[in-house]
Design an enzyme around this catalytic site. Sequence first.
Site, PDB file in Angstrom:
ATOM      1  N   ILE A   8      30.336  13.675  18.312  1.00 47.10           N
ATOM      2  CA  ILE A   8      29.009  14.720  18.249  1.00 47.10           C
ATOM      3  C   ILE A   8      28.743  14.979  19.623  1.00 47.10           C
ATOM      4  CG2 ILE A   8      26.771  15.001  17.459  1.00 47.10           C
ATOM      5  CD1 ILE A   8      26.939  12.605  15.675  1.00 47.10           C
ATOM      6  N   THR A   9      28.857  16.504  19.861  1.00 46.52           N
ATOM      7  CA  THR A   9      28.432  16.838  21.189  1.00 46.52           C
ATOM      8  C   THR A   9      26.932  16.994  21.243  1.00 46.52           C
ATOM      9  OG1 THR A   9      29.049  19.204  20.708  1.00 46.52           O
ATOM     10  CG2 THR A   9      30.853  18.315  21.394  1.00 46.52           C
ATOM     11  N   GLY A  10      26.388  16.714  22.383  1.00 48.74           N
ATOM     12  CA  GLY A  10      25.048  17.076  22.590  1.00 48.74           C
ATOM     13  C   GLY A  10      24.123  15.943  21.787  1.00 48.74           C
ATOM     14  N   ASN A  12      22.783  13.453  22.708  1.00 46.48           N
ATOM     15  CA  ASN A  12      21.637  12.424  23.478  1.00 46.48           C
ATOM     16  C   ASN A  12      20.135  12.952  22.947  1.00 46.48           C
ATOM     17  OD1 ASN A  12      22.333  14.965  25.025  1.00 46.48           O
ATOM     18  ND2 ASN A  12      21.167  14.216  26.606  1.00 46.48           N
ATOM     19  N   TYR A 163      22.185  34.497  23.710  1.00 46.92           N
ATOM     20  CA  TYR A 163      22.386  33.232  22.775  1.00 46.92           C
ATOM     21  C   TYR A 163      22.540  33.632  21.577  1.00 46.92           C
ATOM     22  CZ  TYR A 163      20.813  29.473  19.935  1.00 46.92           C
ATOM     23  OH  TYR A 163      20.817  28.250  19.043  1.00 46.92           O
TER      24      TYR A 163
END
Length: 284
Positions: A8-10, A12, A163
Amino acid sequence: MKNKVVIITGANKGIGKEAAKQIAKLGAKVYMACRSLDSANQAKEEIIKETGNQNVFVIHLDLADMNSVKSFADEFKQRENKLDVLINNAGIWTKSKQIFELGVEMTFAVNVVGQHFLTNLLIEELKNAAPSRIINVASHYASGLKIDDINFGKRKFNETLAYKQTKQANRILTREWARRLEKYNISVYSLTPGFVPSTELFREQNVVGKFLLKVFALIEGRTIEEGADTIVWLASTDKINGSKGGFFNQRKEEKCKFFNSEDERRLWEKCEEFLTAVKENQLK
């Protein structure tokens, strides 16, 4: 999800952290791919304490740095020979225009090119775990993609549009990935977590922007737990009722308005152009 390996990226903070926690509760081995090691290690300890799952690990990943992406993949491959689920969750919303060293606008570099490169580097491990899955966290808040003007050279830069075009790109590339990987029994899906105002994504908003976020949150805001729910479901459910490359919201597939096979091919080729520059740079 016992015996499953998940990246899983990001992971934290925000919905990434919540998804990591919920997937750890299901018994998977979880790799948290994060830019801030201090924050990630703190989150890891919280997840282990709450879930009792000791198989939660942190590896540094900065999606703005293609050398970091390569280093992450190399370290993961030293530890594991298979990957059951790749969750591309990390993303940024930058306030000002910044051109990445290889000539890519920073928001696009992180949210699209870095993610595309990471996925490329982990294909063999996904094949080894087949049937496996790739889950791309996109958004309803998507539009304005100009494949021939990703860097806003012909348009005035706008942080919101920068974005939004990356989220449109995520949805488009999901379908192209799905077509290319179907023969390997690797399924690819995108989703919207909904509007989750309490995430770090909006940290650079000004006072007016933050006020508007609070107003929108009262109307259609979702909690972090609600935002993470579809991610966890797509990662863990035995059967997904929907098409390969589908776009999901609250566990149901929605018709995606950005359905154009020519755009999917062109965007794929554009990302591959950027990656060719990355690989040439790494060989110097």
